[in-house]
Motif scaffolding. Structure first.
Motif, mmCIF file in Angstrom:
data_model
loop_
_atom_site.group_PDB
_atom_site.id
_atom_site.type_symbol
_atom_site.label_atom_id
_atom_site.label_comp_id
_atom_site.label_asym_id
_atom_site.label_seq_id
_atom_site.Cartn_x
_atom_site.Cartn_y
_atom_site.Cartn_z
ATOM 1 N N THR A 16 0.841 -1.202 0.000
ATOM 2 C CA THR A 16 0.000 0.000 0.000
ATOM 3 C C THR A 16 0.876 1.253 0.000
ATOM 4 O OG1 THR A 16 -1.670 -1.240 1.233
ATOM 5 C CG2 THR A 16 -1.967 1.135 1.082
ATOM 6 N N ILE A 17 1.960 1.212 0.758
ATOM 7 C CA ILE A 17 2.919 2.323 0.741
ATOM 8 C C ILE A 17 3.559 2.440 -0.641
ATOM 9 C CG2 ILE A 17 5.103 3.167 1.683
ATOM 10 C CD1 ILE A 17 2.802 3.464 3.652
ATOM 11 N N LEU A 18 3.819 1.322 -1.276
ATOM 12 C CA LEU A 18 4.363 1.358 -2.637
ATOM 13 C C LEU A 18 3.393 2.041 -3.594
ATOM 14 C CD1 LEU A 18 6.549 0.546 -4.677
ATOM 15 C CD2 LEU A 18 5.441 -1.695 -4.853
ATOM 16 N N GLU A 19 2.111 1.756 -3.470
ATOM 17 C CA GLU A 19 1.111 2.433 -4.304
ATOM 18 C C GLU A 19 1.065 3.925 -3.996
ATOM 19 O OE1 GLU A 19 -0.511 1.353 -6.910
ATOM 20 O OE2 GLU A 19 0.372 -0.623 -6.680
ATOM 21 N N LEU A 20 1.246 4.297 -2.723
ATOM 22 C CA LEU A 20 1.326 5.714 -2.371
ATOM 23 C C LEU A 20 2.501 6.370 -3.098
ATOM 24 C CD1 LEU A 20 0.764 8.296 -0.755
ATOM 25 C CD2 LEU A 20 2.014 7.259 1.163
ATOM 26 N N ALA A 21 3.650 5.708 -3.087
ATOM 27 C CA ALA A 21 4.822 6.259 -3.768
ATOM 28 C C ALA A 21 4.556 6.473 -5.257
ATOM 29 C CB ALA A 21 6.020 5.324 -3.571
ATOM 30 N N ARG A 22 3.812 5.547 -5.862
ATOM 31 C CA ARG A 22 3.495 5.651 -7.287
ATOM 32 C C ARG A 22 2.442 6.715 -7.578
ATOM 33 N NH1 ARG A 22 3.121 -0.949 -8.077
ATOM 34 N NH2 ARG A 22 5.343 -1.305 -8.440
ATOM 35 N N SER A 23 1.715 7.141 -6.553
ATOM 36 C CA SER A 23 0.602 8.086 -6.740
ATOM 37 C C SER A 23 0.995 9.541 -6.506
ATOM 38 C CB SER A 23 -0.549 7.724 -5.781
ATOM 39 O OG SER A 23 -1.057 6.440 -6.051
ATOM 40 N N LEU A 24 2.220 9.791 -6.097
ATOM 41 C CA LEU A 24 2.616 11.162 -5.753
ATOM 42 C C LEU A 24 2.654 12.036 -7.003
ATOM 43 C CD1 LEU A 24 5.519 10.317 -3.280
ATOM 44 C CD2 LEU A 24 3.180 11.035 -2.698
ATOM 45 N N PRO A 25 2.102 13.240 -6.917
ATOM 46 C CA PRO A 25 2.118 14.134 -8.083
ATOM 47 C C PRO A 25 3.539 14.560 -8.443
ATOM 48 C CG PRO A 25 1.246 15.260 -6.141
ATOM 49 C CD PRO A 25 1.386 13.824 -5.769
ATOM 50 N N ALA A 72 9.017 17.409 -1.531
ATOM 51 C CA ALA A 72 8.989 16.994 -0.135
ATOM 52 C C ALA A 72 10.164 16.067 0.124
ATOM 53 C CB ALA A 72 7.664 16.299 0.186
ATOM 54 N N THR A 73 10.383 15.757 1.398
ATOM 55 C CA THR A 73 11.435 14.827 1.792
ATOM 56 C C THR A 73 10.787 13.565 2.339
ATOM 57 O OG1 THR A 73 12.956 16.627 2.323
ATOM 58 C CG2 THR A 73 13.446 14.465 3.269
ATOM 59 N N PHE A 74 11.156 12.415 1.775
ATOM 60 C CA PHE A 74 10.601 11.138 2.208
ATOM 61 C C PHE A 74 11.686 10.319 2.908
ATOM 62 C CE2 PHE A 74 7.224 12.498 -0.344
ATOM 63 C CZ PHE A 74 6.113 11.709 -0.064
ATOM 64 N N ILE A 75 11.334 9.801 4.074
ATOM 65 C CA ILE A 75 12.259 9.034 4.904
ATOM 66 C C ILE A 75 11.664 7.654 5.092
ATOM 67 C CG2 ILE A 75 13.526 8.988 7.084
ATOM 68 C CD1 ILE A 75 12.460 12.054 7.270
ATOM 69 N N SER A 76 12.417 6.605 4.733
ATOM 70 C CA SER A 76 11.852 5.261 4.787
ATOM 71 C C SER A 76 12.949 4.216 4.804
ATOM 72 C CB SER A 76 10.940 5.022 3.576
ATOM 73 O OG SER A 76 10.312 3.750 3.649
ATOM 74 N N GLY A 77 12.585 3.030 5.308
ATOM 75 C CA GLY A 77 13.437 1.854 5.176
ATOM 76 C C GLY A 77 12.806 0.832 4.252
ATOM 77 N N GLY A 78 11.661 1.189 3.669
ATOM 78 C CA GLY A 78 10.956 0.288 2.760
ATOM 79 C C GLY A 78 11.599 0.325 1.382
ATOM 80 N N LEU A 79 12.282 -0.738 1.005
ATOM 81 C CA LEU A 79 13.113 -0.714 -0.203
ATOM 82 C C LEU A 79 12.328 -0.471 -1.494
ATOM 83 C CD1 LEU A 79 15.617 -3.584 0.641
ATOM 84 C CD2 LEU A 79 15.740 -1.159 1.208
ATOM 85 N N PRO A 80 11.196 -1.158 -1.750
ATOM 86 C CA PRO A 80 10.466 -0.876 -2.991
ATOM 87 C C PRO A 80 9.981 0.571 -3.073
ATOM 88 C CG PRO A 80 9.784 -2.983 -2.073
ATOM 89 C CD PRO A 80 10.606 -2.307 -1.026
ATOM 90 N N ALA A 81 9.510 1.115 -1.950
ATOM 91 C CA ALA A 81 9.032 2.502 -1.954
ATOM 92 C C ALA A 81 10.174 3.475 -2.206
ATOM 93 C CB ALA A 81 8.338 2.821 -0.633
#
Length: 203
Positions: A55-64, A69-78
């Motif tokens: 679901t987070i991956l789909e969020l990443a794909r949906s960003l305009p 912005a600055t995104f901080i994550s350990g989720g590799l696909p995202a």
């Protein structure tokens, strides 16, 4: 292809995180709806903390495309998706990689998260109900999620409706820690009323 065989039984395909390609995401249409709702909460200049999951991956794909912005994550696909975005700064939380969840876990990752004061945190969740709050089935991932909850001003939980009113063995946080709950359902759906009554903003 409808269930995953495990020792002693079976799991819903919603727990299958082995395949992240566009054609193999479980409940992808529902997750796209969730992602579009979530993306509407992100504004220019924000520091955004995100967990792992499809679901987070789909969020990443949906960003305009115009979002800055600055995104901080350990989720590799995202993280890979964020890197393709023309105007996003990406900070990776490094440590040991969980092969099952495709997210970094461990003491170093937790320590780095504690240094962050994010504007908003998006958590993909495995189970939620009003009595037990957010629960999960992966000890290491739970510790990451707990750290993220303590490092953001606003907590947003993303889940498909089939995980509503379900419980997993490991506690993440009580219901009162959640600011916003996003599903593919309309906010007026009766399934979501207990969460509205609990004071959560439902989108």
């Amino acid at each position: 292809g409808k269930v995953i065989k495990v020792h002693g039984g079976a799991l819903s395909q919603s727990f299958n995180q082995l395949y992240y390609s566009v054609s193999n995401v479980y409940s992808q249409n529902q997750k796209k709806v969730i992602a579009q709702k979530a993306a509407s909460l992100i504004h220019d200049g924000m520091f955004v903390l995100t967990s792992g999951g499809t679901t987070i991956l789909e969020l990443a794909r949906s960003l305009p495309k115009e979002l800055r912005a600055t995104f901080i994550s350990g989720g590799l696909p995202a993280i890979l998706e964020y890197m393709y975005h023309p105007n996003i700064e990406v900070i990776m939380i490094g440590d040991k990689v969980s092969k099952n969840s495709k997210i970094t876990v461990g003491a170093d990752a937790i320590a780095k998260i504690h240094q962050i004061n994010a504007d908003i945190c998006f958590l993909g969740i495995n189970a939620i109900d009003t009595n037990h709050g957010i629960t999960d089935n992966d000890w290491d991932v739970v510790q990451i999620k707990k750290a993220m909850i303590g490092s953001a001003k606003k907590i947003v939980c993303l889940t498909i409706a089939e995980k509503i009113n379900s419980v997993q063995p490991i506690h993440v946080c009580p219901i009162g820690k959640i600011d916003i709950l996003i599903t593919e359902l309309p906010p007026s759906d009766p399934l979501l009323k207990p969460y509205v009554d609990a004071g959560i903003t439902v989108l």
